[in-house]
Scaffold this active site. Structure first.
Site, short mmCIF file in Angstrom:
data_model
loop_
_atom_site.label_atom_id
_atom_site.label_comp_id
_atom_site.label_asym_id
_atom_site.label_seq_id
_atom_site.Cartn_x
_atom_site.Cartn_y
_atom_site.Cartn_z
N HIS A 103 9.34 -3.32 3.14
CA HIS A 103 8.89 -3.54 1.76
C HIS A 103 10.10 -3.81 0.85
O HIS A 103 10.07 -4.70 -0.01
CB HIS A 103 8.16 -2.31 1.22
CG HIS A 103 6.93 -1.93 1.98
ND1 HIS A 103 6.84 -0.80 2.75
CD2 HIS A 103 5.72 -2.54 2.08
CE1 HIS A 103 5.64 -0.71 3.28
NE2 HIS A 103 4.93 -1.75 2.91
N GLY A 140 5.06 -10.28 4.03
CA GLY A 140 5.82 -10.09 5.26
C GLY A 140 5.18 -10.82 6.42
O GLY A 140 3.96 -10.77 6.60
N SER A 176 4.31 1.45 7.67
CA SER A 176 3.99 2.74 7.05
C SER A 176 3.32 3.65 8.08
O SER A 176 3.47 4.87 8.04
CB SER A 176 3.05 2.54 5.86
OG SER A 176 3.63 1.62 4.97
N MET A 182 0.84 -1.21 0.00
CA MET A 182 0.00 0.00 0.00
C MET A 182 0.87 1.25 0.00
O MET A 182 0.39 2.35 0.30
CB MET A 182 -0.93 -0.01 1.21
CG MET A 182 -1.91 -1.18 1.17
SD MET A 182 -3.42 -0.88 2.07
CE MET A 182 -2.77 -0.68 3.70
N GLN A 213 -10.46 -2.38 2.43
CA GLN A 213 -9.95 -3.12 3.58
C GLN A 213 -9.83 -2.26 4.85
O GLN A 213 -9.37 -2.73 5.88
CB GLN A 213 -8.60 -3.78 3.26
CG GLN A 213 -7.44 -2.82 3.16
CD GLN A 213 -6.18 -3.53 2.71
OE1 GLN A 213 -6.08 -3.99 1.58
NE2 GLN A 213 -5.21 -3.65 3.61
N LYS A 223 5.30 -9.87 9.27
CA LYS A 223 4.74 -8.79 10.09
C LYS A 223 3.21 -8.89 10.16
O LYS A 223 2.60 -8.63 11.18
CB LYS A 223 5.19 -7.47 9.48
CG LYS A 223 4.30 -6.28 9.67
CD LYS A 223 4.67 -5.56 10.91
CE LYS A 223 3.95 -4.27 11.18
NZ LYS A 223 2.72 -4.02 10.52
N GLN A 249 -2.62 -12.15 8.00
CA GLN A 249 -2.85 -11.87 6.58
C GLN A 249 -2.19 -12.93 5.70
O GLN A 249 -2.76 -13.35 4.68
CB GLN A 249 -2.31 -10.48 6.25
CG GLN A 249 -2.39 -10.12 4.79
CD GLN A 249 -2.08 -8.66 4.55
OE1 GLN A 249 -2.95 -7.81 4.67
NE2 GLN A 249 -0.86 -8.34 4.20
P1 AMP Z 1 1.56 -2.95 3.44
O1 AMP Z 1 2.09 -1.90 2.52
O2 AMP Z 1 1.56 -2.54 4.87
O3 AMP Z 1 0.23 -3.49 2.96
O4 AMP Z 1 2.57 -4.15 3.36
C1 AMP Z 1 2.92 -4.75 2.13
C2 AMP Z 1 3.72 -6.00 2.41
O5 AMP Z 1 4.90 -5.65 3.13
C3 AMP Z 1 2.96 -7.01 3.29
O6 AMP Z 1 3.23 -8.32 2.82
C4 AMP Z 1 3.54 -6.76 4.64
O7 AMP Z 1 3.47 -7.89 5.50
C5 AMP Z 1 4.99 -6.45 4.29
N1 AMP Z 1 5.63 -5.72 5.38
C6 AMP Z 1 5.14 -4.64 6.04
N2 AMP Z 1 5.97 -4.27 7.04
C7 AMP Z 1 7.01 -5.13 7.01
C8 AMP Z 1 8.20 -5.29 7.79
N3 AMP Z 1 8.47 -4.48 8.82
N4 AMP Z 1 9.04 -6.30 7.48
C9 AMP Z 1 8.77 -7.14 6.44
N5 AMP Z 1 7.67 -7.05 5.67
C10 AMP Z 1 6.79 -6.07 5.95
#
Ligand code: AMP
Length: 284
Positions: free
Chosen positions: A37, A149, A190, A30, A61, A151, A155
């Site tokens: 990321h 991730g 983020s 996102m 979402q 994290k 999900q």
């Molecule tokens: P998001 O932009 O928050 O939807 O995250 C996009 C992808 O990045 C998802 O698969 C998250 O799990 C992964 N992600 C977010 N934060 C981290 C982190 N600190 N370490 C590793 N992967 C991450």
């Protein structure tokens, strides 16, 4: 890096690359990108093929409108961050491009138990939205591998289930990458950008709680450690939503530590207006 805004253009490009025998690696995000990321893109880049990252803040979402409205958007910096790690393709669609029939007309998926607990219980409808957007992105990108991730532990499980529901379990491989953390252990997110300096300092307590659960698993009862953590967070004016111990493979809620089964501890807490989540495998 080539930037595509239209699904049809990206589909045409990737179809030609697949015809040349290229493997497609996909990193959905996102935006407001950070090293977490970037680590996913770097992992994808280790293999040969084309790495596609998408940036789309998916309205369906967000169960909390304020969270959606305040979600950080930093496209120029994101493009730099992706260039830095050698991403090949960025997909930057509009809402209409993802949901041509409107956001209300989307297929909804039944994730069963997985969407009823933890994040599912605290963010009603969240995983339905995640399922909708990822199903649509997969339709467009049709990758061989998707990078997620740890994290967002729950999900990852929901998206594994999604592959089953859309019949793509055999054709798309999910690769789960470790959580990238700040020096004090705070999981990169983020949403961290929205924290004030004092809030940012306090946010490190989420990881401290997980570490203390991990450290005490062999000689304390989970209830006691959980209460210590909740008390600590509340004493600093954080608003914990849950601290849970679950079976790492099924998300079944556990009431006590059990070294014989794979366990993960998960935490969600508000720090001011910002809601943060994190988790730790206890016996990896
Ligand atoms: P998001 O932009 O928050 O939807 O995250 C996009 C992808 O990045 C998802 O698969 C998250 O799990 C992964 N992600 C977010 N934060 C981290 C982190 N600190 N370490 C590793 N992967 C991450």
């Amino acid at each position: 890096m080539i930037v595509f805004k239209k699904a049809a253009d990206l589909i045409a490009y990737l179809t030609s690359k697949k015809a040349e025998g290229e493997i497609i690696h996909f990193v959905p995000t996102m935006g407001a990108l950070h090293q977490g990321h970037q680590s996913l893109v770097s992992l994808a880049k280790k293999a040969s093929g084309i790495t596609v990252c998408s940036i789309f803040v998916n309205p369906t979402q967000f169960n909390d409108t304020k969270d959606f409205e305040k979600y950080p958007i930093t496209i120029a910096e994101d493009i730099e961050a992706l260039d830095e790690v050698g991403c090949d393709v960025l997909f930057l669609p509009s809402v209409d491009e993802i949901y041509p029939k409107g956001t209300k007309q989307q297929a909804t998926f039944d994730f069963g138990y997985l969407e009823t607990v933890l994040e599912g219980a605290h963010r009603p409808g969240h995983f339905k939205g995640v399922g909708q957007v990822v199903a649509r992105l997969l339709e467009i990108v049709a990758p061989d591998k998707m990078y997620l991730g740890q994290k967002d532990y729950q999900q990852c499980m929901v998206l594994k289930k999604l592959l089953e529901l859309i019949g793509k379990k055999e054709t798309i491989q999910i690769i789960t990458a470790p959580t990238i953390r700040e020096a004090d252990g705070l999981a990169m997110s983020s949403r961290n950008r929205r924290l004030s300096i004092p809030q940012r300092t306090l946010a490190g307590l989420l990881y401290q709680c997980l570490i203390s659960i991990q450290a005490k698993q062999h000689n304390e009862s989970f209830d006691i450690v959980k209460k210590e953590c909740l008390d600590l967070l509340k004493s600093k004016n954080l608003e914990p939503e849950y601290i849970a111990l679950v079976h790492a493979d099924t998300l079944e809620i556990l009431h006590e530590f059990d070294a014989a089964i794979p366990m993960v501890a998960l935490i969600a807490s508000k720090v001011g207006e910002v809601r943060l989540i994190d988790n730790l495998l206890l016996n990896p």
